[in-house]
Design an enzyme around this catalytic site. Structure first.
Site, PDB file in Angstrom:
ATOM      1  N   ASN A   9       1.915  -2.795   7.872  1.00 41.66           N
ATOM      2  CA  ASN A   9       0.580  -2.265   7.575  1.00 41.66           C
ATOM      3  C   ASN A   9       0.524  -1.912   6.095  1.00 41.66           C
ATOM      4  O   ASN A   9       1.074  -0.900   5.676  1.00 41.66           O
ATOM      5  CB  ASN A   9       0.340  -1.021   8.444  1.00 41.66           C
ATOM      6  CG  ASN A   9      -0.970  -0.323   8.093  1.00 41.66           C
ATOM      7  OD1 ASN A   9      -1.819  -0.888   7.399  1.00 41.66           O
ATOM      8  ND2 ASN A   9      -1.132   0.902   8.572  1.00 41.66           N
ATOM      9  N   TRP A  10      -0.150  -2.761   5.327  1.00 38.64           N
ATOM     10  CA  TRP A  10      -0.196  -2.542   3.876  1.00 38.64           C
ATOM     11  C   TRP A  10      -1.162  -1.424   3.488  1.00 38.64           C
ATOM     12  O   TRP A  10      -1.218  -1.042   2.326  1.00 38.64           O
ATOM     13  CB  TRP A  10      -0.604  -3.836   3.169  1.00 38.64           C
ATOM     14  CG  TRP A  10       0.480  -4.865   3.094  1.00 38.64           C
ATOM     15  CD1 TRP A  10       1.760  -4.740   3.560  1.00 38.64           C
ATOM     16  CD2 TRP A  10       0.390  -6.161   2.496  1.00 38.64           C
ATOM     17  NE1 TRP A  10       2.465  -5.878   3.293  1.00 38.64           N
ATOM     18  CE2 TRP A  10       1.661  -6.777   2.634  1.00 38.64           C
ATOM     19  CE3 TRP A  10      -0.627  -6.868   1.855  1.00 38.64           C
ATOM     20  CZ2 TRP A  10       1.920  -8.060   2.150  1.00 38.64           C
ATOM     21  CZ3 TRP A  10      -0.370  -8.150   1.386  1.00 38.64           C
ATOM     22  CH2 TRP A  10       0.890  -8.734   1.525  1.00 38.64           C
ATOM     23  N   LYS A  11      -1.959  -0.969   4.419  1.00 41.74           N
ATOM     24  CA  LYS A  11      -2.979   0.062   4.122  1.00 41.74           C
ATOM     25  C   LYS A  11      -3.815  -0.397   2.917  1.00 41.74           C
ATOM     26  O   LYS A  11      -4.131  -1.570   2.806  1.00 41.74           O
ATOM     27  CB  LYS A  11      -2.309   1.408   3.880  1.00 41.74           C
ATOM     28  CG  LYS A  11      -1.298   1.768   4.967  1.00 41.74           C
ATOM     29  CD  LYS A  11      -0.869   3.191   4.919  1.00 41.74           C
ATOM     30  CE  LYS A  11       0.209   3.414   5.955  1.00 41.74           C
ATOM     31  NZ  LYS A  11       0.495   4.789   6.220  1.00 41.74           N
ATOM     32  N   HIS A  96      -5.648   3.657  14.029  1.00 45.03           N
ATOM     33  CA  HIS A  96      -4.572   4.230  13.204  1.00 45.03           C
ATOM     34  C   HIS A  96      -4.903   5.692  12.922  1.00 45.03           C
ATOM     35  O   HIS A  96      -6.077   6.052  12.782  1.00 45.03           O
ATOM     36  CB  HIS A  96      -4.448   3.429  11.897  1.00 45.03           C
ATOM     37  CG  HIS A  96      -3.213   3.788  11.131  1.00 45.03           C
ATOM     38  ND1 HIS A  96      -3.134   4.903  10.345  1.00 45.03           N
ATOM     39  CD2 HIS A  96      -1.984   3.195  11.069  1.00 45.03           C
ATOM     40  CE1 HIS A  96      -1.915   4.977   9.810  1.00 45.03           C
ATOM     41  NE2 HIS A  96      -1.203   3.955  10.247  1.00 45.03           N
ATOM     42  N   GLU A  98      -4.812   7.354  10.345  1.00 50.17           N
ATOM     43  CA  GLU A  98      -5.626   7.566   9.133  1.00 50.17           C
ATOM     44  C   GLU A  98      -7.098   7.302   9.427  1.00 50.17           C
ATOM     45  O   GLU A  98      -7.978   7.949   8.872  1.00 50.17           O
ATOM     46  CB  GLU A  98      -5.076   6.683   7.998  1.00 50.17           C
ATOM     47  CG  GLU A  98      -3.754   7.241   7.484  1.00 50.17           C
ATOM     48  CD  GLU A  98      -2.775   6.211   6.946  1.00 50.17           C
ATOM     49  OE1 GLU A  98      -3.180   5.071   6.647  1.00 50.17           O
ATOM     50  OE2 GLU A  98      -1.582   6.553   6.851  1.00 50.17           O
ATOM     51  N   GLU A 168       2.836   6.325  17.256  1.00 46.07           N
ATOM     52  CA  GLU A 168       3.069   6.787  15.897  1.00 46.07           C
ATOM     53  C   GLU A 168       2.870   8.296  15.832  1.00 46.07           C
ATOM     54  O   GLU A 168       1.728   8.773  15.702  1.00 46.07           O
ATOM     55  CB  GLU A 168       2.087   6.119  14.936  1.00 46.07           C
ATOM     56  CG  GLU A 168       2.181   4.618  14.908  1.00 46.07           C
ATOM     57  CD  GLU A 168       1.775   4.060  13.545  1.00 46.07           C
ATOM     58  OE1 GLU A 168       2.622   3.414  12.930  1.00 46.07           O
ATOM     59  OE2 GLU A 168       0.649   4.297  13.094  1.00 46.07           O
ATOM     60  N   GLY A 174       4.461   8.223   6.830  1.00 44.18           N
ATOM     61  CA  GLY A 174       4.438   8.376   5.374  1.00 44.18           C
ATOM     62  C   GLY A 174       5.104   9.656   4.898  1.00 44.18           C
ATOM     63  O   GLY A 174       4.947  10.056   3.743  1.00 44.18           O
ATOM     64  N   SER A 214       7.712   6.141   9.282  1.00 42.27           N
ATOM     65  CA  SER A 214       8.839   6.147   8.341  1.00 42.27           C
ATOM     66  C   SER A 214      10.016   5.274   8.776  1.00 42.27           C
ATOM     67  O   SER A 214      11.173   5.656   8.614  1.00 42.27           O
ATOM     68  CB  SER A 214       9.299   7.592   8.072  1.00 42.27           C
ATOM     69  OG  SER A 214       8.252   8.325   7.460  1.00 42.27           O
ATOM     70  N   GLY A 235       4.660   1.060   7.531  1.00 41.21           N
ATOM     71  CA  GLY A 235       3.752   1.253   6.400  1.00 41.21           C
ATOM     72  C   GLY A 235       4.494   1.047   5.090  1.00 41.21           C
ATOM     73  O   GLY A 235       4.636  -0.081   4.603  1.00 41.21           O
ATOM     74  N   GLY A 236       4.992   2.134   4.516  1.00 36.08           N
ATOM     75  CA  GLY A 236       5.625   2.109   3.186  1.00 36.08           C
ATOM     76  C   GLY A 236       6.639   0.983   3.003  1.00 36.08           C
ATOM     77  O   GLY A 236       6.601   0.260   2.000  1.00 36.08           O
TER      78      GLY A 236
HETATM   79  C1  PEP Z   1       1.864   3.374   9.406  1.00 34.20           C
HETATM   80  O1  PEP Z   1       1.075   3.353   8.483  1.00 34.20           O
HETATM   81  O2  PEP Z   1       1.507   2.951  10.515  1.00 34.20           O
HETATM   82  C2  PEP Z   1       3.209   3.896   9.167  1.00 34.20           C
HETATM   83  C3  PEP Z   1       4.017   4.001  10.189  1.00 34.20           C
HETATM   84  O3  PEP Z   1       3.521   4.240   7.882  1.00 34.20           O
HETATM   85  P1  PEP Z   1       4.998   4.604   7.311  1.00 34.20           P
HETATM   86  O4  PEP Z   1       5.940   3.538   7.788  1.00 34.20           O
HETATM   87  O5  PEP Z   1       4.851   4.611   5.832  1.00 34.20           O
HETATM   88  O6  PEP Z   1       5.352   5.943   7.867  1.00 34.20           O
END
Ligand code: PEP
Length: 256
Positions: A9-11, A96, A98, A168, A174, A214, A235-236
């Protein structure tokens, strides 16, 4: 055995054609030949068309991060699921945290989006998870059950089998704080129990449940080795080809 699925997920990152091209062209050779993992990149809308061209003959599928529940009309600023489908998007992230927290999306809105996505054969990745205060108050399971009840309301078992769930925990997204494999596994088992009650055993056993929060190359393998964790939403660590490919390889190793 459920095939693991890794979603990057590049957001709101890697949104210019140049930077997305660079990342995808680095990733493709690193994961070439991996067929036991479904690999998805959920890119910003601005690069989906270019990304489709780059990915079309590879083992990486294209995803988007949000959509509306109507195809057309006076919905300024929204994005139509059929437009996404038309340009080659295969997967769609829905709900999500966010979207829920910043843009106030409710479970019932996500339910409408989910039904729409299923009706046009977009493959939904539906995120659920609890806030830190909810976990600390011992309410994790209550929250998860509520989210499942409303988000999957009126779906048939056949429809649910086409959904991927991403568990999640919001406190892990994040933040660098990962749920332990045991914490994640406990909730994945719980999700299957709820689905078994609400739908049936076959559906509960078939549906893929990713963990997200994470995930890094260093913790991926221990998470994916748990029986009920079918890959991850990342994500990251999905922004760099090297880290994402290591996570994909950990998922590949977990598939036996
Ligand atoms: C996400 O955005 O779904 C996520 C899990 O982010 P991260 O891996 O950065 O925690």
């Amino acid at each position: 055995m459920r095939k693991p699925i890794i979603g990057g997920n590049w957001k709101m990152n890697r949104g210019t054609p140049h930077e997305s091209k660079e990342m995808l062209e680095s990733l493709i050779p690193l994961v070439e030949g991996i067929n036991n993992v479904d690999i998805i990149i959920a890119a910003p809308f601005t690069v989906l068309i270019n990304a489709y061209e780059i990915l079309k003959n590879t083992n990486i599928k294209l995803g988007a991060q949000n959509m509306y529940f109507e195809d057309k009309g006076a919905y300024t600023g929204e994005i139509s699921p059929s437009f996404l489908k038309d340009i080659g998007v295969e997967y769609i992230i829905l709900g999500h945290s966010e979207r829920r927290d910043i843009f106030k999306e409710s479970d019932s809105l996500i339910n409408k989006k989910l039904k729409k996505a299923l009706s046009i054969n977009l493959k939904p990745i539906v995120c659920i998870g609890e806030h830190l205060e909810e976990r600390e108050a011992g309410k994790t399971k209550e929250i998860i059950e509520y989210q499942i009840n409303v988000t999957f309301k009126d779906l048939t078992s056949e429809e649910l089998q086409r959904v991927v769930i991403a568990y999640e925990p919001i406190w892990a997204i994040g933040t660098g704080k990962t749920a332990t494999p045991e914490q994640a596994e406990e909730i994945h088992i719980f999700i299957r129990e709820i689905l078994k009650k609400k739908f049936n055993e076959e559906t509960a056993n078939m549906i893929r449940i990713q963990y997200g929060g994470s995930i890094k190359p260093i913790n991926a393998e221990d998470l994916f080795n748990k029986e009920n964790i079918d890959g991850g939403l990342v994500g990251g660590a999905s922004l760099q080809a090297n880290s994402l490919s290591q996570i994909i390889k950990a998922a590949d190793n977990s598939y036996r």
